[in-house]
Scaffold this motif. Structure first.
Motif, mmCIF file in Angstrom:
data_model
loop_
_atom_site.group_PDB
_atom_site.id
_atom_site.type_symbol
_atom_site.label_atom_id
_atom_site.label_comp_id
_atom_site.label_asym_id
_atom_site.label_seq_id
_atom_site.Cartn_x
_atom_site.Cartn_y
_atom_site.Cartn_z
ATOM 1 N N HIS A 157 0.054 -14.225 -9.371
ATOM 2 C CA HIS A 157 0.526 -14.330 -10.742
ATOM 3 C C HIS A 157 1.064 -15.412 -11.189
ATOM 4 O O HIS A 157 0.870 -16.155 -12.206
ATOM 5 C CB HIS A 157 0.712 -12.901 -11.087
ATOM 6 C CG HIS A 157 -0.197 -11.869 -10.914
ATOM 7 N ND1 HIS A 157 0.002 -11.082 -9.839
ATOM 8 C CD2 HIS A 157 -1.357 -11.556 -11.643
ATOM 9 C CE1 HIS A 157 -0.889 -10.139 -9.992
ATOM 10 N NE2 HIS A 157 -1.665 -10.361 -11.096
ATOM 11 N N GLU A 184 -3.762 -11.298 -2.935
ATOM 12 C CA GLU A 184 -4.902 -10.652 -3.553
ATOM 13 C C GLU A 184 -4.870 -9.197 -3.335
ATOM 14 O O GLU A 184 -5.412 -8.511 -4.369
ATOM 15 C CB GLU A 184 -6.333 -11.240 -2.906
ATOM 16 C CG GLU A 184 -6.496 -12.753 -3.293
ATOM 17 C CD GLU A 184 -7.586 -13.211 -2.495
ATOM 18 O OE1 GLU A 184 -7.905 -14.538 -2.809
ATOM 19 O OE2 GLU A 184 -8.200 -12.829 -1.328
ATOM 20 N N LEU A 185 -4.752 -8.693 -2.127
ATOM 21 C CA LEU A 185 -4.462 -7.167 -2.028
ATOM 22 C C LEU A 185 -3.404 -6.651 -2.927
ATOM 23 O O LEU A 185 -3.492 -5.492 -3.520
ATOM 24 C CB LEU A 185 -3.895 -6.541 -0.484
ATOM 25 C CG LEU A 185 -3.671 -5.416 -0.139
ATOM 26 C CD1 LEU A 185 -4.929 -4.523 -0.488
ATOM 27 C CD2 LEU A 185 -3.125 -5.229 1.232
ATOM 28 N N ALA A 216 -2.448 -7.833 -5.913
ATOM 29 C CA ALA A 216 -2.931 -7.679 -7.158
ATOM 30 C C ALA A 216 -3.734 -6.678 -7.590
ATOM 31 O O ALA A 216 -3.791 -6.116 -8.407
ATOM 32 C CB ALA A 216 -3.563 -9.240 -7.280
ATOM 33 N N ARG A 217 -4.712 -6.460 -6.465
ATOM 34 C CA ARG A 217 -5.873 -5.348 -6.656
ATOM 35 C C ARG A 217 -5.028 -3.971 -6.776
ATOM 36 O O ARG A 217 -5.441 -2.927 -7.339
ATOM 37 C CB ARG A 217 -6.648 -5.257 -5.527
ATOM 38 C CG ARG A 217 -7.801 -6.254 -5.729
ATOM 39 C CD ARG A 217 -8.852 -5.995 -4.498
ATOM 40 N NE ARG A 217 -8.539 -5.915 -3.303
ATOM 41 C CZ ARG A 217 -8.349 -6.886 -2.181
ATOM 42 N NH1 ARG A 217 -8.627 -8.147 -2.748
ATOM 43 N NH2 ARG A 217 -7.900 -6.658 -0.974
ATOM 44 N N ARG A 218 -4.060 -3.906 -5.901
ATOM 45 C CA ARG A 218 -3.109 -2.575 -6.155
ATOM 46 C C ARG A 218 -2.094 -2.679 -6.953
ATOM 47 O O ARG A 218 -1.464 -1.542 -7.358
ATOM 48 C CB ARG A 218 -2.309 -2.557 -4.793
ATOM 49 C CG ARG A 218 -3.143 -2.129 -3.720
ATOM 50 C CD ARG A 218 -3.750 -1.019 -3.653
ATOM 51 N NE ARG A 218 -4.387 -0.563 -2.300
ATOM 52 C CZ ARG A 218 -3.985 0.484 -1.618
ATOM 53 N NH1 ARG A 218 -3.438 1.266 -1.849
ATOM 54 N NH2 ARG A 218 -4.759 0.820 -0.696
ATOM 55 N N GLY A 219 -2.361 -3.500 -8.078
ATOM 56 C CA GLY A 219 -1.416 -3.452 -9.366
ATOM 57 C C GLY A 219 0.021 -4.212 -9.242
ATOM 58 O O GLY A 219 0.789 -3.702 -10.033
ATOM 59 N N CYS A 220 0.067 -4.751 -8.114
ATOM 60 C CA CYS A 220 1.409 -5.378 -7.865
ATOM 61 C C CYS A 220 1.646 -6.819 -8.359
ATOM 62 O O CYS A 220 0.353 -7.384 -8.531
ATOM 63 C CB CYS A 220 1.702 -5.744 -6.373
ATOM 64 S SG CYS A 220 2.499 -3.996 -5.616
ATOM 65 N N ARG A 221 2.543 -7.332 -9.115
ATOM 66 C CA ARG A 221 2.847 -8.646 -9.573
ATOM 67 C C ARG A 221 2.906 -9.546 -8.276
ATOM 68 O O ARG A 221 3.516 -8.910 -7.500
ATOM 69 C CB ARG A 221 3.770 -8.979 -10.466
ATOM 70 C CG ARG A 221 3.766 -8.188 -11.864
ATOM 71 C CD ARG A 221 2.582 -8.610 -12.817
ATOM 72 N NE ARG A 221 2.964 -10.012 -13.202
ATOM 73 C CZ ARG A 221 1.809 -10.772 -13.795
ATOM 74 N NH1 ARG A 221 0.656 -10.091 -14.171
ATOM 75 N NH2 ARG A 221 2.071 -12.031 -14.086
ATOM 76 N N THR A 222 2.365 -10.874 -8.223
ATOM 77 C CA THR A 222 2.390 -11.557 -7.006
ATOM 78 C C THR A 222 3.125 -13.014 -7.538
ATOM 79 O O THR A 222 2.962 -13.528 -8.576
ATOM 80 C CB THR A 222 1.220 -11.790 -6.385
ATOM 81 O OG1 THR A 222 0.239 -12.459 -7.365
ATOM 82 C CG2 THR A 222 0.718 -10.519 -5.974
ATOM 83 N N THR A 272 0.677 -1.058 -0.055
ATOM 84 C CA THR A 272 0.124 0.190 -0.163
ATOM 85 C C THR A 272 0.848 1.278 -0.251
ATOM 86 O O THR A 272 0.395 2.386 -0.449
ATOM 87 C CB THR A 272 -0.993 0.052 1.195
ATOM 88 O OG1 THR A 272 -0.262 -0.116 2.390
ATOM 89 C CG2 THR A 272 -2.047 -1.005 1.002
#
Length: 148
Positions: A141, A113-114, A116-122, A92
């Protein structure tokens, strides 16, 4: 060049690696922290590399992690909670482009999941075939199982 470098820009993405020590650094997995870092580094440039341990961790384990360049976080409470809060804060605050979590614990699914929602690759890193969590693999991802 790593397997994933061509897909995700290799060394330009900032990778935050969080290792769940009690679930990954177990004798049955024989996890090599250098392999964990290499899996994360395939996604970009590691900017955070932390191993979370509880108060029961041996001084030898702490020293070994530090010798490999990891920041060691010792917690008197639940390791999972501290790791998840730190990972969520990192995401964040915008301090990473890729969030990598080494664990076999499905408790980390919400933080992936958070991210990914924030635009980070996981990236979910499993300590071995028997230590793999399908829930983490499916939430991330990318997923890597060490030793495969």
């Amino acid at each position: 060049m790593g397997l994933l470098d061509g897909l995700f820009g290799g060394g330009t993405d900032r990778v935050a690696l969080f290792v769940d020590g009690p679930n990954v650094l177990r004798s049955e997995f024989d996890t090599d922290l250098d392999e964990v870092r290499a899996a994360a580094a395939a996604m970009g440039r590691p900017v955070i590399t932390r191993v979370y341990l509880d108060e029961q961790a041996s001084s030898g384990l702490i020293q070994a992690a530090e010798a490999r360049g990891y920041e060691v976080v010792i917690t008197s409470g639940d390791v999972d909670v501290k790791l998840a809060v730190d990972a969520a804060t990192t995401v964040t605050d915008g301090d990473c482009d890729v969030l990598a979590v080494a664990s076999r614990d499905t408790d980390f699914k919400p933080v992936l999941e958070l991210a990914a929602r924030r635009g980070c690759r996981t990236l979910a890193i499993a300590p071995g075939t028997h230590g793999r969590s399908d829930a983490l693999r499916n939430a991330a991802h990318e997923a890597v199982t060490l030793g495969e």
